[in-house]
Design an enzyme around this catalytic site. Structure first.
Site, PDB file in Angstrom:
ATOM      1  N   ASP A 162      10.936  29.334 -26.973  1.00 56.99           N
ATOM      2  CA  ASP A 162      11.100  29.262 -28.425  1.00 56.99           C
ATOM      3  C   ASP A 162       9.797  29.772 -29.057  1.00 56.99           C
ATOM      4  O   ASP A 162       8.909  30.301 -28.354  1.00 56.99           O
ATOM      5  CB  ASP A 162      11.524  27.854 -28.886  1.00 56.99           C
ATOM      6  CG  ASP A 162      10.375  26.831 -28.830  1.00 56.99           C
ATOM      7  OD1 ASP A 162       9.276  27.164 -28.322  1.00 56.99           O
ATOM      8  OD2 ASP A 162      10.589  25.700 -29.287  1.00 56.99           O
ATOM      9  N   HIS A 163       9.661  29.604 -30.363  1.00 56.68           N
ATOM     10  CA  HIS A 163       8.448  30.074 -31.061  1.00 56.68           C
ATOM     11  C   HIS A 163       7.196  29.351 -30.550  1.00 56.68           C
ATOM     12  O   HIS A 163       6.126  29.933 -30.495  1.00 56.68           O
ATOM     13  CB  HIS A 163       8.607  29.876 -32.574  1.00 56.68           C
ATOM     14  CG  HIS A 163       9.024  28.485 -32.945  1.00 56.68           C
ATOM     15  ND1 HIS A 163      10.300  28.006 -32.676  1.00 56.68           N
ATOM     16  CD2 HIS A 163       8.355  27.452 -33.515  1.00 56.68           C
ATOM     17  CE1 HIS A 163      10.372  26.747 -33.092  1.00 56.68           C
ATOM     18  NE2 HIS A 163       9.214  26.389 -33.592  1.00 56.68           N
ATOM     19  N   CYS A 186       8.500  25.912 -24.308  1.00 54.27           N
ATOM     20  CA  CYS A 186       8.535  25.556 -25.735  1.00 54.27           C
ATOM     21  C   CYS A 186       7.175  24.956 -26.075  1.00 54.27           C
ATOM     22  O   CYS A 186       6.209  25.200 -25.342  1.00 54.27           O
ATOM     23  CB  CYS A 186       9.718  24.636 -26.058  1.00 54.27           C
ATOM     24  SG  CYS A 186       9.671  22.999 -25.299  1.00 54.27           S
ATOM     25  N   GLY A 187       7.067  24.199 -27.134  1.00 50.70           N
ATOM     26  CA  GLY A 187       5.759  23.648 -27.506  1.00 50.70           C
ATOM     27  C   GLY A 187       5.191  22.766 -26.414  1.00 50.70           C
ATOM     28  O   GLY A 187       4.030  22.896 -26.017  1.00 50.70           O
ATOM     29  N   THR A 188       6.016  21.876 -25.914  1.00 53.41           N
ATOM     30  CA  THR A 188       5.593  20.951 -24.852  1.00 53.41           C
ATOM     31  C   THR A 188       6.207  21.261 -23.489  1.00 53.41           C
ATOM     32  O   THR A 188       5.767  20.712 -22.480  1.00 53.41           O
ATOM     33  CB  THR A 188       6.039  19.521 -25.207  1.00 53.41           C
ATOM     34  OG1 THR A 188       7.468  19.535 -25.358  1.00 53.41           O
ATOM     35  CG2 THR A 188       5.392  19.027 -26.489  1.00 53.41           C
ATOM     36  N   GLY A 222      11.547  19.749 -24.524  1.00 49.96           N
ATOM     37  CA  GLY A 222      12.865  19.976 -25.127  1.00 49.96           C
ATOM     38  C   GLY A 222      13.642  21.067 -24.416  1.00 49.96           C
ATOM     39  O   GLY A 222      14.845  20.916 -24.126  1.00 49.96           O
ATOM     40  N   HIS A 255      10.360  19.853  -2.242  1.00 45.59           N
ATOM     41  CA  HIS A 255      11.173  18.636  -2.174  1.00 45.59           C
ATOM     42  C   HIS A 255      12.447  18.700  -3.008  1.00 45.59           C
ATOM     43  O   HIS A 255      13.487  18.212  -2.565  1.00 45.59           O
ATOM     44  CB  HIS A 255      10.358  17.421  -2.641  1.00 45.59           C
ATOM     45  CG  HIS A 255       9.256  17.045  -1.704  1.00 45.59           C
ATOM     46  ND1 HIS A 255       8.564  15.866  -1.809  1.00 45.59           N
ATOM     47  CD2 HIS A 255       8.711  17.708  -0.639  1.00 45.59           C
ATOM     48  CE1 HIS A 255       7.646  15.803  -0.846  1.00 45.59           C
ATOM     49  NE2 HIS A 255       7.709  16.913  -0.137  1.00 45.59           N
ATOM     50  N   ARG A 308      16.012  15.152   4.788  1.00 43.66           N
ATOM     51  CA  ARG A 308      15.934  14.069   3.814  1.00 43.66           C
ATOM     52  C   ARG A 308      15.846  14.594   2.385  1.00 43.66           C
ATOM     53  O   ARG A 308      16.386  13.987   1.460  1.00 43.66           O
ATOM     54  CB  ARG A 308      14.762  13.123   4.122  1.00 43.66           C
ATOM     55  CG  ARG A 308      13.380  13.663   3.855  1.00 43.66           C
ATOM     56  CD  ARG A 308      12.319  12.645   4.260  1.00 43.66           C
ATOM     57  NE  ARG A 308      10.977  13.022   3.833  1.00 43.66           N
ATOM     58  CZ  ARG A 308      10.239  13.973   4.390  1.00 43.66           C
ATOM     59  NH1 ARG A 308      10.726  14.697   5.394  1.00 43.66           N
ATOM     60  NH2 ARG A 308       9.025  14.234   3.940  1.00 43.66           N
ATOM     61  N   HIS A 309      15.211  15.755   2.216  1.00 42.33           N
ATOM     62  CA  HIS A 309      15.129  16.336   0.868  1.00 42.33           C
ATOM     63  C   HIS A 309      16.482  16.905   0.451  1.00 42.33           C
ATOM     64  O   HIS A 309      16.892  16.760  -0.705  1.00 42.33           O
ATOM     65  CB  HIS A 309      14.037  17.396   0.812  1.00 42.33           C
ATOM     66  CG  HIS A 309      12.664  16.825   1.016  1.00 42.33           C
ATOM     67  ND1 HIS A 309      12.214  15.747   0.285  1.00 42.33           N
ATOM     68  CD2 HIS A 309      11.675  17.151   1.877  1.00 42.33           C
ATOM     69  CE1 HIS A 309      10.989  15.435   0.684  1.00 42.33           C
ATOM     70  NE2 HIS A 309      10.646  16.268   1.658  1.00 42.33           N
TER      71      HIS A 309
HETATM   72  C1  RB5 Z   1       9.199  23.181 -31.985  1.00 44.06           C
HETATM   73  O1  RB5 Z   1       8.403  22.909 -33.068  1.00 44.06           O
HETATM   74  C2  RB5 Z   1       8.983  22.169 -30.869  1.00 44.06           C
HETATM   75  O2  RB5 Z   1       9.641  20.993 -31.189  1.00 44.06           O
HETATM   76  C3  RB5 Z   1       9.440  22.721 -29.552  1.00 44.06           C
HETATM   77  O3  RB5 Z   1       8.734  23.889 -29.254  1.00 44.06           O
HETATM   78  C4  RB5 Z   1       9.280  21.838 -28.331  1.00 44.06           C
HETATM   79  O4  RB5 Z   1       7.967  21.387 -28.209  1.00 44.06           O
HETATM   80  C5  RB5 Z   1      10.265  20.785 -28.151  1.00 44.06           C
HETATM   81  O5  RB5 Z   1      10.286  20.033 -27.147  1.00 44.06           O
END
Ligand code: RB5
Length: 152
Positions: free
Chosen positions: A10-11, A67-69, A72, A100, A135-136
């Protein structure tokens, strides 16, 4: 490495995706970019789904989403049956999730990680094989059973 890679962001992951694509070009890796193609705001589930479907439909061997983190877009990818997407922030986990979990996708945070570490994680993820230990495999089969239980 003779593998097809699907990548998308995403952005919030757009800038890091550009750096990873540069690394693919340097290495001569085969990749397809599923967007986004500008810094304009988009919804991460749309990109997570597009990359996950490319892996699910065997258009790609591995998928990378940003994405940002990384959270999501990773959660979104994991809703597609057969996808095992690991949200990664360290190299050890990148190796372990291949050995694994036989993870076929990985997710990164463009706003939480620098490109240097991100590329080392991607490199480890792409160049580590599944362990093929019984096992895996048994545990992965149990993940598939969970999917079947809820996809009726
Ligand atoms: C977008 O602003 C942000 O929510 C997205 O990139 C992401 O971090 C979501 O998990």
């Amino acid at each position: 490495m003779n593998m097809k890679i699907a990548i998308g962001s995403d952005h919030g992951g757009f800038e890091l995706k550009k750096e990873i694509i540069e690394y693919f070009k340097e290495k001569g890796y085969q990749y397809k970019d599923y967007g986004t193609y500008t810094t304009a705001s988009v919804d991460y589930p749309d990109i997570g789904l597009a990359v996950a479907e490319a892996v699910k439909n065997k258009e790609a061997d591995r998928g990378i989403v940003i994405c940002g983190t990384g959270i999501g877009i990773g959660i979104s990818a994991n809703k597609v049956p057969g996808i095992r997407c690991a949200m990664l922030s360290d190299i050890y986990s990148a190796q372990m999730t291949r050995e694994h979990n036989d993870a076929n996708m990985m997710a990164l945070g463009g706003r939480t990680m620098g490109a240097g570490l991100a590329i080392m994680i991607v490199d480890k993820f792409l160049n580590t094989d599944f362990s093929y230990e019984q096992r895996h495999q048994r545990r992965i089969d149990k993940i598939t059973e969970i999917e079947k239980k809820y996809n009726k």
